[in-house]
Design a protein around this motif. Structure first.
Motif, PDB file in Angstrom:
ATOM      1  N   PHE A  20       0.851  -1.191   0.000  1.00 52.04           N
ATOM      2  CA  PHE A  20       0.000   0.000   0.000  1.00 52.04           C
ATOM      3  C   PHE A  20       0.886   1.241   0.000  1.00 52.04           C
ATOM      4  O   PHE A  20       0.471   2.317  -0.397  1.00 52.04           O
ATOM      5  N   SER A  21       2.140   1.044   0.434  1.00 51.90           N
ATOM      6  CA  SER A  21       3.140   2.089   0.396  1.00 51.90           C
ATOM      7  C   SER A  21       4.486   1.411   0.185  1.00 51.90           C
ATOM      8  O   SER A  21       4.539   0.253  -0.242  1.00 51.90           O
ATOM      9  N   HIS A  22       5.556   2.120   0.491  1.00 50.83           N
ATOM     10  CA  HIS A  22       6.887   1.544   0.333  1.00 50.83           C
ATOM     11  C   HIS A  22       7.449   1.191   1.700  1.00 50.83           C
ATOM     12  O   HIS A  22       6.989   1.719   2.734  1.00 50.83           O
ATOM     13  N   PRO A  23       8.445   0.303   1.763  1.00 52.60           N
ATOM     14  CA  PRO A  23       9.036  -0.034   3.059  1.00 52.60           C
ATOM     15  C   PRO A  23       9.650   1.183   3.748  1.00 52.60           C
ATOM     16  O   PRO A  23      10.169   2.088   3.092  1.00 52.60           O
ATOM     17  N   GLU A  24       9.571   1.192   5.062  1.00 48.39           N
ATOM     18  CA  GLU A  24      10.231   2.212   5.895  1.00 48.39           C
ATOM     19  C   GLU A  24      11.152   1.474   6.864  1.00 48.39           C
ATOM     20  O   GLU A  24      10.924   1.431   8.071  1.00 48.39           O
ATOM     21  N   MET A  25      12.208   0.885   6.328  1.00 49.20           N
ATOM     22  CA  MET A  25      13.044  -0.019   7.116  1.00 49.20           C
ATOM     23  C   MET A  25      13.841   0.680   8.201  1.00 49.20           C
ATOM     24  O   MET A  25      14.269   0.044   9.166  1.00 49.20           O
ATOM     25  N   GLY A  26      14.036   1.974   8.061  1.00 51.20           N
ATOM     26  CA  GLY A  26      14.804   2.687   9.072  1.00 51.20           C
ATOM     27  C   GLY A  26      14.056   2.902  10.373  1.00 51.20           C
ATOM     28  O   GLY A  26      14.666   3.222  11.397  1.00 51.20           O
ATOM     29  N   HIS A  27      12.739   2.700  10.350  1.00 56.76           N
ATOM     30  CA  HIS A  27      11.948   3.011  11.540  1.00 56.76           C
ATOM     31  C   HIS A  27      11.423   1.773  12.245  1.00 56.76           C
ATOM     32  O   HIS A  27      10.503   1.871  13.065  1.00 56.76           O
ATOM     33  N   ILE A  28      12.030   0.607  11.961  1.00 54.14           N
ATOM     34  CA  ILE A  28      11.650  -0.569  12.734  1.00 54.14           C
ATOM     35  C   ILE A  28      12.156  -0.413  14.164  1.00 54.14           C
ATOM     36  O   ILE A  28      13.175   0.230  14.423  1.00 54.14           O
ATOM     37  N   SER A  29      11.414  -0.991  15.099  1.00 48.64           N
ATOM     38  CA  SER A  29      11.840  -0.952  16.500  1.00 48.64           C
ATOM     39  C   SER A  29      12.983  -1.924  16.721  1.00 48.64           C
ATOM     40  O   SER A  29      12.963  -3.045  16.205  1.00 48.64           O
ATOM     41  N   VAL A  30      13.970  -1.487  17.481  1.00 49.48           N
ATOM     42  CA  VAL A  30      15.059  -2.382  17.876  1.00 49.48           C
ATOM     43  C   VAL A  30      15.148  -2.396  19.398  1.00 49.48           C
ATOM     44  O   VAL A  30      14.784  -1.421  20.062  1.00 49.48           O
ATOM     45  N   THR A  31      15.618  -3.517  19.917  1.00 54.84           N
ATOM     46  CA  THR A  31      15.812  -3.635  21.354  1.00 54.84           C
ATOM     47  C   THR A  31      17.098  -2.923  21.745  1.00 54.84           C
ATOM     48  O   THR A  31      18.147  -3.133  21.132  1.00 54.84           O
TER      49      THR A  31
END
Length: 284
Positions: free
Chosen positions: A148-159
């Motif tokens: 529906f849009s493009h990936p936003e891989m920089g904003h995934i949550s990390v521990t």
């Protein structure tokens, strides 16, 4: 003679290029990204001198890539002054009556690397740029990944690392990859630009930890044949091996990775331009 055109539309600069049938670059210029009217005037001045048969555009985002959407072709919720809700694709189409491919800058880079760079001989690869921000693009079975849009891989949550209490530089998220590991985070942690930080500084262990954690998530979800890392932070070449080691540790032997799984760019700073030119040629 007619040519293919490329626009890498970045938040800092627009890199415009024209190439021949063999994708040999004939001319390239860099234009500062100021306000849309001023920037596009220079873009038009450049391309108006050539007969174009196709144009590929890789833009900073977020952008609308859904062809069924009323705002398809727009730069949408960017914080970049003056560019929010700008119909970039529409403005280009109004000027040039030719096929125009439209995607994100990182998707274009992923496409260029898969065809002619470090991802050559694959059909599934992921490109991650680590610089002023963090962005990722993926090619799956030879096609750029959109939903529906493009990936936003920089904003995934990390521990968070157990010893890290750093305040995220992302205004939206307290513990996303970009906020903890992009160039501004490195600079804020150390007090100096990333390219000037010594190779033995402790910040690189944290950087490798966060980037490897993200790559583990991408690996488990997409299982690409190759992950390609680019951007200004990755010019610290020692970081690549630290990321590889941290990824192996975090995977814990659950997945056996292919040889040369995590690599640097094969096209250097040309990944996005080459990707845009390939898309322009395919769409012409």
């Amino acid at each position: 003679m007619s040519y293919y055109g490329s626009i890498e539309a970045g938040g800092t600069k627009f890199v415009c290029a024209v190439a021949d049938e063999e994708l040999l670059i004939i001319e390239r210029i860099s234009i500062p990204t100021t306000l849309p009217e001023e920037t596009l005037a220079q873009v038009f001045d450049f391309f108006d001198r050539y007969e174009l048969k196709g144009l590929g555009v890789g833009s900073f985002g977020p952008i609308d890539v859904n062809e069924q959407s009323e705002t398809y072709g727009y730069i949408t919720s960017t914080p970049k002054n003056g560019w929010r809700n700008i119909d970039l694709l529409g403005l280009l189409k109004a000027r040039y009556a030719l096929p125009i491919a439209w995607t994100t800058d990182v998707n274009a880079a992923a496409y260029g690397e898969m065809h002619l760079g470090a991802g050559r001989n694959t059909q599934n690869c992921l490109y991650l740029t680590v610089g002023t921000g963090v962005g990722g693009g993926a090619v799956v079975q030879g096609s750029i990944l959109h939903g529906f849009s493009h990936p936003e891989m920089g904003h995934i949550s990390v521990t968070r690392h157990p010893e890290d209490s750093f305040e995220s530089t992302c205004p939206y998220h307290d513990h996303c990859l970009e906020g903890l590991a992009a160039g501004p985070a490195v600079e804020k942690r150390t007090g100096v630009k990333g390219q000037l930080v010594a190779a033995d500084h402790a910040v690189w262990e944290l950087e490798a930890f966060y980037l490897a954690q993200a790559l583990m998530n991408y690996t488990l979800i997409l299982s690409p044949e190759k992950i390609i890392l680019g951007g200004g932070v990755m010019k610290q070449t020692h970081l690549l091996e630290k990321i590889r080691q941290s990824l192996e540790e975090q995977l814990g032997d659950y997945v056996s990775l292919p040889d040369d799984y995590i690599v640097g760019c094969g096209l250097g700073d040309n990944s996005g331009t080459i990707g845009c030119l390939l898309l322009a040629k395919e769409g012409a």
